[in-house]
Structure formats: structure tokens, C-alpha cells
Design an enzyme around this catalytic site. Structure first.
Site, PDB file in Angstrom:
ATOM      1  N   SER A   1     -67.234 -21.797 -70.427  1.00 49.15           N
ATOM      2  CA  SER A   1     -67.087 -22.957 -69.208  1.00 49.15           C
ATOM      3  C   SER A   1     -65.394 -22.914 -68.882  1.00 49.15           C
ATOM      4  O   SER A   1     -64.573 -23.233 -69.730  1.00 49.15           O
ATOM      5  CB  SER A   1     -67.422 -23.998 -69.229  1.00 49.15           C
ATOM      6  OG  SER A   1     -66.867 -25.035 -68.652  1.00 49.15           O
TER       7      SER A   1
ATOM      8  N   HIS B   1     -69.118 -19.633 -66.798  1.00 49.93           N
ATOM      9  CA  HIS B   1     -69.684 -20.859 -66.063  1.00 49.93           C
ATOM     10  C   HIS B   1     -68.373 -21.477 -65.175  1.00 49.93           C
ATOM     11  O   HIS B   1     -67.564 -21.793 -65.922  1.00 49.93           O
ATOM     12  CB  HIS B   1     -70.250 -21.730 -67.270  1.00 49.93           C
ATOM     13  CG  HIS B   1     -70.707 -22.783 -66.683  1.00 49.93           C
ATOM     14  ND1 HIS B   1     -72.053 -23.025 -66.218  1.00 49.93           N
ATOM     15  CD2 HIS B   1     -70.307 -24.253 -66.607  1.00 49.93           C
ATOM     16  CE1 HIS B   1     -72.223 -24.441 -66.107  1.00 49.93           C
ATOM     17  NE2 HIS B   1     -71.183 -25.001 -66.182  1.00 49.93           N
TER      18      HIS B   1
ATOM     19  N   ASP C   1     -67.202 -24.638 -63.202  1.00 49.55           N
ATOM     20  CA  ASP C   1     -67.616 -26.136 -62.890  1.00 49.55           C
ATOM     21  C   ASP C   1     -66.864 -26.538 -61.511  1.00 49.55           C
ATOM     22  O   ASP C   1     -65.823 -26.885 -61.642  1.00 49.55           O
ATOM     23  CB  ASP C   1     -67.199 -27.002 -64.047  1.00 49.55           C
ATOM     24  CG  ASP C   1     -68.202 -26.665 -65.342  1.00 49.55           C
ATOM     25  OD1 ASP C   1     -69.528 -27.168 -64.962  1.00 49.55           O
ATOM     26  OD2 ASP C   1     -67.865 -26.472 -66.256  1.00 49.55           O
TER      27      ASP C   1
ATOM     28  N   MET D   1     -66.369 -29.758 -59.052  1.00 46.88           N
ATOM     29  CA  MET D   1     -66.657 -31.328 -59.251  1.00 46.88           C
ATOM     30  C   MET D   1     -66.045 -31.704 -57.720  1.00 46.88           C
ATOM     31  O   MET D   1     -64.672 -31.353 -57.242  1.00 46.88           O
ATOM     32  CB  MET D   1     -66.042 -31.766 -60.319  1.00 46.88           C
ATOM     33  CG  MET D   1     -66.733 -31.327 -61.596  1.00 46.88           C
ATOM     34  SD  MET D   1     -65.936 -32.038 -62.944  1.00 46.88           S
ATOM     35  CE  MET D   1     -66.593 -31.025 -64.340  1.00 46.88           C
TER      36      MET D   1
ATOM     37  N   HIS E   1     -71.338 -23.946 -61.150  1.00 45.00           N
ATOM     38  CA  HIS E   1     -72.452 -25.248 -61.212  1.00 45.00           C
ATOM     39  C   HIS E   1     -71.803 -26.301 -60.435  1.00 45.00           C
ATOM     40  O   HIS E   1     -70.633 -26.902 -60.577  1.00 45.00           O
ATOM     41  CB  HIS E   1     -72.187 -25.560 -62.953  1.00 45.00           C
ATOM     42  CG  HIS E   1     -72.804 -26.839 -63.286  1.00 45.00           C
ATOM     43  ND1 HIS E   1     -72.182 -27.358 -64.505  1.00 45.00           N
ATOM     44  CD2 HIS E   1     -73.741 -27.883 -62.780  1.00 45.00           C
ATOM     45  CE1 HIS E   1     -72.958 -28.808 -64.531  1.00 45.00           C
ATOM     46  NE2 HIS E   1     -73.577 -28.945 -63.447  1.00 45.00           N
TER      47      HIS E   1
ATOM     48  N   MET F   1     -71.272 -29.811 -59.041  1.00 43.62           N
ATOM     49  CA  MET F   1     -71.382 -31.124 -59.214  1.00 43.62           C
ATOM     50  C   MET F   1     -71.004 -31.869 -58.126  1.00 43.62           C
ATOM     51  O   MET F   1     -69.801 -32.192 -58.054  1.00 43.62           O
ATOM     52  CB  MET F   1     -70.594 -31.613 -60.536  1.00 43.62           C
ATOM     53  CG  MET F   1     -71.323 -31.110 -61.815  1.00 43.62           C
ATOM     54  SD  MET F   1     -70.323 -30.775 -63.375  1.00 43.62           S
ATOM     55  CE  MET F   1     -69.672 -29.380 -63.014  1.00 43.62           C
TER      56      MET F   1
ATOM     57  N   MET G   1     -78.177 -30.579 -69.079  1.00 43.71           N
ATOM     58  CA  MET G   1     -76.815 -31.324 -69.138  1.00 43.71           C
ATOM     59  C   MET G   1     -77.066 -31.929 -70.424  1.00 43.71           C
ATOM     60  O   MET G   1     -78.122 -32.928 -70.653  1.00 43.71           O
ATOM     61  CB  MET G   1     -76.492 -32.175 -68.120  1.00 43.71           C
ATOM     62  CG  MET G   1     -76.136 -31.640 -67.024  1.00 43.71           C
ATOM     63  SD  MET G   1     -74.973 -30.183 -67.184  1.00 43.71           S
ATOM     64  CE  MET G   1     -73.421 -30.954 -67.958  1.00 43.71           C
TER      65      MET G   1
ATOM     66  N   ASP H   1     -75.702 -27.393 -71.363  1.00 40.35           N
ATOM     67  CA  ASP H   1     -74.202 -27.304 -71.123  1.00 40.35           C
ATOM     68  C   ASP H   1     -73.836 -28.708 -71.408  1.00 40.35           C
ATOM     69  O   ASP H   1     -74.455 -29.701 -71.129  1.00 40.35           O
ATOM     70  CB  ASP H   1     -74.211 -27.159 -69.530  1.00 40.35           C
ATOM     71  CG  ASP H   1     -72.408 -27.515 -69.012  1.00 40.35           C
ATOM     72  OD1 ASP H   1     -71.812 -27.275 -69.859  1.00 40.35           O
ATOM     73  OD2 ASP H   1     -72.563 -27.611 -67.460  1.00 40.35           O
TER      74      ASP H   1
HETATM   75  C1  DX5 Z   1     -69.187 -31.021 -67.889  1.00 44.65           C
HETATM   76  C2  DX5 Z   1     -69.171 -29.438 -67.442  1.00 44.65           C
HETATM   77  C3  DX5 Z   1     -68.971 -28.505 -68.635  1.00 44.65           C
HETATM   78  C4  DX5 Z   1     -68.079 -28.694 -69.510  1.00 44.65           C
HETATM   79  C5  DX5 Z   1     -68.516 -28.350 -70.738  1.00 44.65           C
HETATM   80  O1  DX5 Z   1     -69.189 -31.615 -66.638  1.00 44.65           O
HETATM   81  O2  DX5 Z   1     -70.344 -29.207 -66.841  1.00 44.65           O
HETATM   82  O3  DX5 Z   1     -69.724 -27.404 -68.184  1.00 44.65           O
HETATM   83  O4  DX5 Z   1     -66.923 -27.596 -69.126  1.00 44.65           O
HETATM   84  O5  DX5 Z   1     -67.566 -28.530 -71.694  1.00 44.65           O
HETATM   85  P1  DX5 Z   1     -67.528 -28.841 -73.241  1.00 44.65           P
HETATM   86  O6  DX5 Z   1     -68.167 -27.366 -73.764  1.00 44.65           O
HETATM   87  O7  DX5 Z   1     -66.323 -29.119 -73.650  1.00 44.65           O
HETATM   88  O8  DX5 Z   1     -68.555 -29.978 -73.362  1.00 44.65           O
HETATM   89 ZN    ZN Z   2     -71.102 -27.154 -66.232  1.00 45.69          ZN
END
Ligand code: DX5
Ligand code: ZN
Length: 224
Positions: free
Chosen positions: A17, A42, A44, A46, A75, A77, A146, A184
Site C-alpha cells: 500500500s 494498492h 489508497d 481518501m 481503493h 474511500m 477491511m 487490508d
Molecule cells: C487504510 C488503507 C490501507 C492502509 C493499510 O485506510 O486502506 O490500505 O494503507 O496500512 P497498514 O498496512 O499500515 O494497516
Molecule cells: Zn486500502
């Protein structure tokens, strides 16, 4: 667009990630993870509303696309992921995952992702029951379980996700479906092994993998 087959029994694909990467050296971080054996990346995204944190948009995804040929698993969010699907796919996402808890109509958004040429994925937060995504399973290529509340890296793994993974394996076999099961949040060698045992196909790892003293060894440990 690239995608991945189901991994062999008790092994998993490993998805670093990039949330945990050094963004001042993003190309090096990506090349380093690719050389260490990452199977996909991956990303993220947000929006500061769906989760209390902001990251990046399609502009950065497009820059990441220029650094690697690995599949990009984006991903989203976002409260309104449906408003940005085309931009994220045009930027080079191979898979786009939306949340069941978002304001989008999941069936319409998943169909749109496929129509635009990417792999549709659906994700659910730890408090959300699997029932919320079951009607959508025939339409997806990826389910993202998740195991932390999304928003931040470095949180502790919520073990209740293991039961969701086992249940998804059962439902997939019974219904004759072939989506990949990804997990994740809080993944390290120990929690990753538990997810593999439960049947996860992809392990997403941020802080543990980026902080690993030997990333290739970390990826081998996660991959099983
Ligand atoms: C959290 C993200 C994850 C995050 C995971 O909101 O969706 O992908 O980067 O990070 P770790 O592995 O540190 O929990
Ligand atoms: Zn993620």
C-alpha cells in the site's frame, strides 16, 4: 489492463500500500517494491469525508502508472466514488474498488467500472456485515475485506475479518464465482499468515512492509 489469476492454495499475491511510501521518492519506492517481488500495488484514495483523511487523486495515479507495469488496485474511500470512476481508470487503474458504505449505487458503479475496462471491486468496513455485499458478488472481480477502519495506516488488525474471508471462500465456491479476496489493514507476517490460512488471495500491507528491514523477505513471508 493487467490482472492476476487466483494464487495457488495457501499462497497470496502481495500488494504494497503506497500510503506508507516516501512520496518524495515515489518512483524509487515503486521500483524497489517491484524488485522485491510485489505482485500489484494498492493505491489508497481518501476524500476527507468518507474517512477523516485526504490522500491523492487521479493525477498521482497517472504518475504512478508511468513508474510501473504492475497492476494498480485503486481503493476509493470516497463518499461519491461514482463521480470519479472514469478519471481513475483513464489514469491507469487496473482495478477500482468502491465501498459498500459509500453513497454510490453499488450495482451501477460496478457495472460502470467494467464498462470502462477495469476490474470492479467492492469493499466493506469491519462493522459492515457481509450481507451488504452479497448481492453484488456476481458483478465483482475483487472483494476487499477491511481489517481496520479505513483512513490511516498503522492500525491493529481486527481478527473478525478472518471469519468474513472464510465465509467469502465458501460463498464463492457454492455460487461458482471467481472473484479474488483481498484483505487490508494491519497485515504483517503473523496476521498475513492467518489471512492466507483463511483463504485470502491478496494481502495488502502498508506500514509493516515499508518498514521491513528486508522488503523482499517481507514479501516472501506474506506470499506464503
Ligand atoms: C487504510 C488503507 C490501507 C492502509 C493499510 O485506510 O486502506 O490500505 O494503507 O496500512 P497498514 O498496512 O499500515 O494497516
Ligand atoms: Zn486500502
Amino acid at each position: 489492463m493487467n490482472w492476476l489469476p487466483r494464487p495457488a492454495e495457501r499462497t497470496a499475491h502481495v500488494a504494497p500500500s503506497l500510503l506508507a511510501a516516501d512520496f518524495a521518492a515515489l518512483r524509487e519506492e515503486i521500483e524497489n517494491m517491484e524488485a522485491a517481488g510485489a505482485d500489484l500495488l494498492h493505491l489508497d484514495v481518501m476524500d476527507g469525508h468518507f474517512v477523516p483523511n485526504l490522500t491523492f487523486g487521479p493525477f498521482i495515479v497517472e504518475a504512478i502508472r508511468r513508474c510501473t507495469r504492475l497492476p494498480l488496485d485503486t481503493h476509493l474511500m470516497l463518499v461519491h466514488p461514482d463521480r470519479y470512476l472514469q478519471q481513475f481508470i483513464q489514469a491507469g487503474s487496473d482495478a477500482v474498488t468502491i465501498h459498500a458504505e459509500s453513497a454510490a449505487d453499488p450495482a451501477a458503479a460496478l457495472a460502470e467500472i467494467r464498462r470502462l475496462g477495469a476490474r470492479p471491486g467492492i469493499s466493506l468496513n469491519p462493522p459492515t456485515a457481509l450481507d451488504a455485499i452479497i448481492p453484488h458478488l456476481p458483478a465483482v472481480d475483487l472483494v476487499l475485506v477491511m481489517t481496520v477502519m479505513p483512513g490511516f495506516g498503522g492500525q491493529a488488525f481486527a481478527a473478525a475479518g478472518l471469519e468474513k474471508i472464510r465465509e467469502l471462500v465458501r460463498i464463492r465456491a457454492e455460487a461458482g464465482l471467481d472473484f479474488l479476496i483481498s484483505v487490508d489493514g494491519g497485515i504483517n507476517a503473523e496476521t498475513g499468515a492467518a489471512c492466507r490460512e483463511a483463504g485470502a488471495d491478496i494481502l495488502v500491507s502498508g506500514s509493516w512492509l515499508f518498514q521491513a528491514p528486508d522488503r523482499a523477505a517481507g514479501i516472501r513471508a506474506l506470499g506464503g
